[in-house]
Design an enzyme around this catalytic site. Structure first.
Site, PDB file in Angstrom:
ATOM      1  N   ASN A 115       0.815  -1.047   0.200  1.00 41.30           N
ATOM      2  CA  ASN A 115       0.068  -0.019   0.044  1.00 41.30           C
ATOM      3  C   ASN A 115       0.965   1.139  -0.022  1.00 41.30           C
ATOM      4  OD1 ASN A 115      -1.844   1.981   0.318  1.00 41.30           O
ATOM      5  ND2 ASN A 115      -2.194   1.406   2.695  1.00 41.30           N
ATOM      6  N   LYS A 144       0.080   4.432  -0.064  1.00 38.06           N
ATOM      7  CA  LYS A 144      -0.478   5.351   0.561  1.00 38.06           C
ATOM      8  C   LYS A 144       0.003   6.509  -0.505  1.00 38.06           C
ATOM      9  CE  LYS A 144       0.523   3.160   4.728  1.00 38.06           C
ATOM     10  NZ  LYS A 144       0.333   3.350   6.245  1.00 38.06           N
ATOM     11  N   HIS A 186      -9.202   0.793   5.072  1.00 43.89           N
ATOM     12  CA  HIS A 186      -7.990   0.930   5.726  1.00 43.89           C
ATOM     13  C   HIS A 186      -8.025   1.727   6.903  1.00 43.89           C
ATOM     14  CE1 HIS A 186      -4.050   2.128   6.607  1.00 43.89           C
ATOM     15  NE2 HIS A 186      -3.365   1.058   5.838  1.00 43.89           N
ATOM     16  N   GLU A 236      -6.558   4.351   7.886  1.00 49.20           N
ATOM     17  CA  GLU A 236      -6.568   5.848   7.699  1.00 49.20           C
ATOM     18  C   GLU A 236      -7.669   6.159   7.105  1.00 49.20           C
ATOM     19  OE1 GLU A 236      -2.758   5.420   5.677  1.00 49.20           O
ATOM     20  OE2 GLU A 236      -1.919   4.746   7.387  1.00 49.20           O
ATOM     21  N   GLU A 269      -5.105  -5.527  10.516  1.00 49.33           N
ATOM     22  CA  GLU A 269      -3.979  -4.529  10.892  1.00 49.33           C
ATOM     23  C   GLU A 269      -4.357  -3.952  12.041  1.00 49.33           C
ATOM     24  OE1 GLU A 269      -2.285  -3.184   6.981  1.00 49.33           O
ATOM     25  OE2 GLU A 269      -4.213  -2.196   7.132  1.00 49.33           O
ATOM     26  N   GLY A 284       2.755   1.869  10.776  1.00 43.90           N
ATOM     27  CA  GLY A 284       3.376   3.056  10.639  1.00 43.90           C
ATOM     28  C   GLY A 284       4.244   3.271  12.052  1.00 43.90           C
ATOM     29  N   SER A 335       3.683  -2.701  10.127  1.00 44.17           N
ATOM     30  CA  SER A 335       5.282  -2.539  10.359  1.00 44.17           C
ATOM     31  C   SER A 335       5.891  -3.970   9.938  1.00 44.17           C
ATOM     32  CB  SER A 335       5.588  -2.114  11.651  1.00 44.17           C
ATOM     33  OG  SER A 335       5.058  -0.785  12.032  1.00 44.17           O
TER      34      SER A 335
END
Ligand code: PEP
Length: 250
Positions: free
Chosen positions: A9, A11, A94, A96, A166, A172, A212
């Site tokens: 991904n 982003k 996702h 985010e 996730e 991240g 990560s």
């Protein structure tokens, strides 16, 4: 037998030149692969990414899609637009998108239903926050996220869904779930699928871990029985790191 998958991904990273460079680097490294390899560049570069990867083992997917078929939704991108340029898979849900764009389960279910209706494959992302894990609510939170979304789909549509667990606290942050924590949750997710649908569906659905994943920890996570691969953020922006992660799942 479930397919192994490694998905990157990207982003909101990489301009046109960087997109082309990274794809060309990946193509020169990935000459042959038994596993499924996916990249998700930004919307403006999907078409060129599709063209560049045409004769490779890499599938190009989108990071998001709108929950409507078409119409007055300024700034949004539809499934039919994506399909018209050869993008047949999208991420949905996702963390985010959930956190910064307030995408809730209701909206995500609408996106899922539209994707299913239009035969768009989905990589569906979900996972608990740090506070949920600290209060030992992570299984309940994940079960609820599934109950409100993919467990509402009908049985026949599940074969076009890939799941990506996730944990938000690992995305991240450099802090990865241990391979035991990943396996424990993946097994739990597979049990939820089995209870709601049946064992065959549960055994066939791919469940990716994201949070990560790096070349140094990928093999340990991927060797777990219920982990079928990874959704990779930061490390997918570097061709040799991403390639090493692919190798760890091969
Ligand atoms: C992600 O964005 O889905 C992700 C897992 O990011 P990272 O690998 O950087 O934690």
């Amino acid at each position: 037998m479930r397919k192994k998958i490694v998905a990157g991904n990207w982003k909101m990273n990489n301009d046109l030149d960087q997109t082309i460079k990274l794809i060309n680097e990946l193509k020169s490294l990935i000459t042959d692969s038994k596993i499924e390899i996916i990249i998700a560049p930004s919307f403006p570069f999907l078409k060129i990414a599709v063209d560049l990867t045409k004769d490779s083992n890499i599938e190009v997917v989108s990071q998001n899609v709108n929950d409507n078929s078409n119409g007055a939704f300024t700034g949004e991108v539809s499934i039919s637009m994506l399909k018209s340029i050869g993008v047949n898979t999208t991420l949905i849900g996702h963390s985010e998108r959930r956190a910064y764009y307030h995408e809730n389960d209701e909206l995500l279910l609408k996106k899922l239903n539209l994707a299913v209706e239009n035969k768009m494959r989905v990589i569906f992302c979900f996972g608990e926050e740090l506070s949920d894990r600290k209060s030992e609510m992570h299984f309940d939170v994940v079960k609820n996220q599934l109950k409100n979304t993919i467990l509402k789909l009908d049985e026949s549509s599940i074969n076009n869904i890939v799941l990506a667990y996730e944990p938000v606290w690992a995305i991240g942050t450099g802090e990865t779930a241990t391979s035991e924590q990943a396996q424990e949750m993946h097994q739990f997710i597979r049990n939820c699928i089995s209870e709601n649908f049946n064992e065959e569906i549960a055994n066939n659905i791919a469940i990716l871990y994201g949070g990560s994943v790096k070349p140094a920890n990928a093999a340990e996570i991927f060797e777990k029985k219920d982990v079928d691969g990874g959704l990779i953020g930061g490390a997918a922006l570097n061709a040799s790191d991403f390639f090493n992660i692919i190798q760890a799942n091969s």
